[in-house]
Design a protein around this motif. Structure first.
Motif, PDB file in Angstrom:
ATOM      1  N   ILE A   9       0.869  -1.177   0.000  1.00 32.23           N
ATOM      2  CA  ILE A   9       0.000   0.000   0.000  1.00 32.23           C
ATOM      3  C   ILE A   9       0.906   1.227   0.000  1.00 32.23           C
ATOM      4  CG2 ILE A   9      -1.826   1.246   1.233  1.00 32.23           C
ATOM      5  CD1 ILE A   9      -2.596  -1.466   2.534  1.00 32.23           C
ATOM      6  N   GLY A  10       0.855   1.993  -1.083  1.00 32.42           N
ATOM      7  CA  GLY A  10       1.717   3.185  -1.209  1.00 32.42           C
ATOM      8  C   GLY A  10       1.235   4.297  -0.286  1.00 32.42           C
ATOM      9  N   GLU A  11       2.139   4.815   0.532  1.00 26.07           N
ATOM     10  CA  GLU A  11       1.735   5.699   1.648  1.00 26.07           C
ATOM     11  C   GLU A  11       1.814   7.193   1.353  1.00 26.07           C
ATOM     12  OE1 GLU A  11       4.633   4.935   4.755  1.00 26.07           O
ATOM     13  OE2 GLU A  11       6.191   6.070   3.700  1.00 26.07           O
ATOM     14  N   LYS A  12       2.254   7.568   0.131  1.00 30.27           N
ATOM     15  CA  LYS A  12       2.722   8.951  -0.046  1.00 30.27           C
ATOM     16  C   LYS A  12       1.636  10.030  -0.126  1.00 30.27           C
ATOM     17  CE  LYS A  12       6.753   9.383  -2.159  1.00 30.27           C
ATOM     18  NZ  LYS A  12       7.852   9.258  -3.156  1.00 30.27           N
ATOM     19  N   ILE A  13       0.398   9.662  -0.532  1.00 35.16           N
ATOM     20  CA  ILE A  13      -0.656  10.690  -0.573  1.00 35.16           C
ATOM     21  C   ILE A  13      -1.294  10.758   0.814  1.00 35.16           C
ATOM     22  CG2 ILE A  13      -2.787  11.473  -1.688  1.00 35.16           C
ATOM     23  CD1 ILE A  13      -1.980   9.913  -4.155  1.00 35.16           C
ATOM     24  N   ASN A  14      -0.633  11.517   1.686  1.00 34.45           N
ATOM     25  CA  ASN A  14      -1.072  11.586   3.082  1.00 34.45           C
ATOM     26  C   ASN A  14      -1.058  13.038   3.547  1.00 34.45           C
ATOM     27  OD1 ASN A  14      -1.140  11.495   6.003  1.00 34.45           O
ATOM     28  ND2 ASN A  14      -0.880   9.286   5.758  1.00 34.45           N
ATOM     29  N   ALA A  23       2.113  -4.291   3.625  1.00 37.69           N
ATOM     30  CA  ALA A  23       2.877  -3.209   4.255  1.00 37.69           C
ATOM     31  C   ALA A  23       2.449  -1.874   3.665  1.00 37.69           C
ATOM     32  CB  ALA A  23       4.374  -3.424   4.061  1.00 37.69           C
ATOM     33  N   ILE A  24       2.363  -0.873   4.531  1.00 37.60           N
ATOM     34  CA  ILE A  24       2.069   0.495   4.096  1.00 37.60           C
ATOM     35  C   ILE A  24       3.400   1.229   4.080  1.00 37.60           C
ATOM     36  CG2 ILE A  24       0.736   2.578   4.591  1.00 37.60           C
ATOM     37  CD1 ILE A  24      -1.187   0.833   6.230  1.00 37.60           C
ATOM     38  N   ILE A  25       3.913   1.495   2.869  1.00 35.88           N
ATOM     39  CA  ILE A  25       5.286   1.997   2.734  1.00 35.88           C
ATOM     40  C   ILE A  25       5.396   2.960   1.558  1.00 35.88           C
ATOM     41  CG2 ILE A  25       6.370  -0.087   3.661  1.00 35.88           C
ATOM     42  CD1 ILE A  25       6.921  -0.886   0.683  1.00 35.88           C
ATOM     43  N   ASP A  26       6.579   3.547   1.444  1.00 31.11           N
ATOM     44  CA  ASP A  26       6.955   4.287   0.249  1.00 31.11           C
ATOM     45  C   ASP A  26       7.505   3.275  -0.756  1.00 31.11           C
ATOM     46  OD1 ASP A  26       8.107   5.706  -1.756  1.00 31.11           O
ATOM     47  OD2 ASP A  26       9.408   6.913  -0.469  1.00 31.11           O
ATOM     48  N   PRO A  27       6.742   2.925  -1.794  1.00 31.24           N
ATOM     49  CA  PRO A  27       7.207   1.861  -2.699  1.00 31.24           C
ATOM     50  C   PRO A  27       8.377   2.291  -3.579  1.00 31.24           C
ATOM     51  CG  PRO A  27       5.136   2.757  -3.492  1.00 31.24           C
ATOM     52  CD  PRO A  27       5.415   3.431  -2.174  1.00 31.24           C
ATOM     53  N   SER A  28       8.700   3.584  -3.582  1.00 31.86           N
ATOM     54  CA  SER A  28       9.855   3.997  -4.393  1.00 31.86           C
ATOM     55  C   SER A  28      11.167   3.616  -3.712  1.00 31.86           C
ATOM     56  CB  SER A  28       9.799   5.498  -4.685  1.00 31.86           C
ATOM     57  OG  SER A  28       9.985   6.233  -3.496  1.00 31.86           O
ATOM     58  N   ASP A  29      11.120   3.145  -2.461  1.00 28.12           N
ATOM     59  CA  ASP A  29      12.318   2.582  -1.827  1.00 28.12           C
ATOM     60  C   ASP A  29      12.477   1.148  -2.333  1.00 28.12           C
ATOM     61  OD1 ASP A  29      14.269   1.427  -0.274  1.00 28.12           O
ATOM     62  OD2 ASP A  29      13.540   2.268   1.609  1.00 28.12           O
ATOM     63  N   ARG A  30      13.258   1.004  -3.400  1.00 27.58           N
ATOM     64  CA  ARG A  30      13.389  -0.299  -4.047  1.00 27.58           C
ATOM     65  C   ARG A  30      14.027  -1.337  -3.130  1.00 27.58           C
ATOM     66  NH1 ARG A  30      13.126   0.107  -9.663  1.00 27.58           N
ATOM     67  NH2 ARG A  30      14.777  -1.416  -9.988  1.00 27.58           N
ATOM     68  N   GLY A  31      14.889  -0.866  -2.232  1.00 32.20           N
ATOM     69  CA  GLY A  31      15.512  -1.794  -1.285  1.00 32.20           C
ATOM     70  C   GLY A  31      14.493  -2.390  -0.330  1.00 32.20           C
ATOM     71  N   LEU A  32      13.464  -1.616  -0.028  1.00 35.39           N
ATOM     72  CA  LEU A  32      12.412  -2.084   0.870  1.00 35.39           C
ATOM     73  C   LEU A  32      11.580  -3.166   0.177  1.00 35.39           C
ATOM     74  CD1 LEU A  32      11.575  -1.260   3.739  1.00 35.39           C
ATOM     75  CD2 LEU A  32      10.118   0.503   2.743  1.00 35.39           C
ATOM     76  N   ILE A  33      11.263  -2.934  -1.099  1.00 34.08           N
ATOM     77  CA  ILE A  33      10.526  -3.930  -1.879  1.00 34.08           C
ATOM     78  C   ILE A  33      11.396  -5.185  -2.040  1.00 34.08           C
ATOM     79  CG2 ILE A  33       9.374  -4.390  -4.078  1.00 34.08           C
ATOM     80  CD1 ILE A  33       7.963  -2.131  -2.874  1.00 34.08           C
ATOM     81  N   GLY A  34      12.681  -4.972  -2.306  1.00 32.19           N
ATOM     82  CA  GLY A  34      13.599  -6.108  -2.445  1.00 32.19           C
ATOM     83  C   GLY A  34      13.662  -6.935  -1.172  1.00 32.19           C
ATOM     84  N   ALA A  35      13.703  -6.250  -0.019  1.00 37.82           N
ATOM     85  CA  ALA A  35      13.752  -6.973   1.264  1.00 37.82           C
ATOM     86  C   ALA A  35      12.514  -7.843   1.437  1.00 37.82           C
ATOM     87  CB  ALA A  35      13.877  -5.985   2.419  1.00 37.82           C
TER      88      ALA A  35
END
Lengths: 264, 264
Positions: free
Chosen positions: A4-9, A225-237
């Motif tokens: 879930i992309g969190e950025k429009i908050n 997970a509710i995250i910033d999906p532009s953090d590719r390392g987070l998606i990779g993890a």
């Protein structure tokens, strides 16, 4: 793993300003970049002051114009959620969120049942966030009982064990993970979600801590997970931890994420 | 977290050639770059053919010339280990490794006791690597019993649960982590170590998988890792996971690693 992309908050100043100014380009860009980065849902929180119903009507129109990913309707106001649900139609959104607070349960659960939507359920109630994993589990159990009574299937409940910063209290990582494990083992059929970046608040190199938290939580069985999906390392993890946990036969999902350019 | 730098290893072609050519600059560079990246021990494996005793005499001299970090003496030959131990003097090295194989136990345990050194102990024996966590634990228990009989303190035993690639068998991540947990819970006082990069063999973006494995293993209580310390993300995952596990009060170790430039 559901992202879930969190950025429009609306709690972020730039978003609040964009919503208040009805800056369509700014919001459209946040939606499309998160969809391109692999978000399955686009969180939409426009609680920026008065007129939240009108604001969400506008924002959902903007998001729908650039991506077919459904929104996660993020509001404390049942009237805002209901208007959002009406507008989404067949594009079944997430509801973000309920908790053990009676007012939110009574206001939001009937909507989730009527529209047949998954719901983020926070492990807290009127008294705040319980300190121990066992007392957070007790709140989740009460929410589950109420939800099942209301007619919501267990699989539509996404419990968030809640994450507090480890910089302030070094036990908080373990409290969250232990709560996650208890929810998974004690509440059969429910799902789990985490807004995990709070864990690194107050530390330098926050993404290093967030990625480690993602790996540990996904290994334990986190579903979303509710995250910033532009953090590719987070998606990779997340993909790597699913492969390590044995849930990704022949590493097919990991390989697909690699070939699609979502990780690395 | 104890970091053992893995790069001086004769199974790697460039290292083998450098050892055989007695290329001092090449080996000195590998030692000093690993020390600068935060390695606590420098693994030295010069099993490149005949003359391993002479090779380790040479290599240990080269390493000692550029760093005061002690070596991890990495050989299957007790005579090589003994010569290395003599040369290290007060700079107490790691011994890498023993296993449940009788020949290695009998040849190496007395050396570890005589020189009072920590030892990597692999969870395998003459029959190979056991398939299940329980059977790997049984091998570790036999090694522990023999080591205690020989006079080695439990705290000098670093058990490696062993890591096989998840690309070939998606259960292998969980087998390793479950073995790690069993060693920690069932063999009180011993330590754990992992040569973890094998987990990602055969996959693209290996470091993404290695970092997730590091986070999960350190969260479970891993004490030491045999890795390439120049992968700063891997070191970062270790410090972050220690903070998440509650072992790093006020995140002091994480902050110190940040300020020293070891992570990020």
């Amino acid at each position: 793993m559901i992202i879930i992309g969190e950025k429009i908050n609306g709690t972020r100043q730039a978003v609040r300003e964009a919503v208040n100014a009805r800056d369509e380009g700014f919001i459209a860009n946040l939606a499309s970049e998160q969809a391109a980065a692999g978000a399955d849902y686009i969180d939409v929180n426009v609680a920026t002051g008065d007129g939240e119903v009108e604001a969400i009507e506008w924002a959902l129109g903007v998001v729908k114009g650039v991506t077919d990913r459904p929104p996660a309707l993020d509001s404390a106001d049942p009237a805002v959620l209901e208007r959002g649900l009406e507008l989404c139609g067949e594009n079944r959104p997430f509801i973000n969120s309920i908790s053990g607070e009676a007012e939110r349960l009574e206001g939001v659960l009937p909507l989730a049942v009527k529209y047949s939507c998954p719901v983020v359920a926070l492990a807290m109630d009127e008294s705040g966030i319980p300190e121990t994993p066992e007392s957070r589990l007790a709140v989740c159990r009460r929410i589950m009982d109420r939800a099942l009574e209301a007619g919501l299937p267990a699989g539509d409940l996404y419990f968030d064990p809640l994450v507090l910063p480890v910089s302030a209290d070094c036990d908080q990582g373990r409290v969250t993970i232990d709560t996650l494990r208890l929810i998974i083992s004690e509440l059969p059929g429910v799902k789990t979600v985490m807004g995990l970046s709070n864990v690194s608040f107050g530390l330098p190199l926050r993404t290093v801590v967030n990625r480690a938290m993602m790996a540990v939580a996904v290994y334990q069985g986190l579903d979303a997970a509710i995250i910033d999906p532009s953090d590719r390392g987070l998606i990779g993890a997340a993909y790597a931890a699913e492969a390590l946990a044995g849930g990704d036969r022949y590493c097919r999902a990991y390989m697909k994420a690699f070939r699609s350019g979502l990780i690395g």
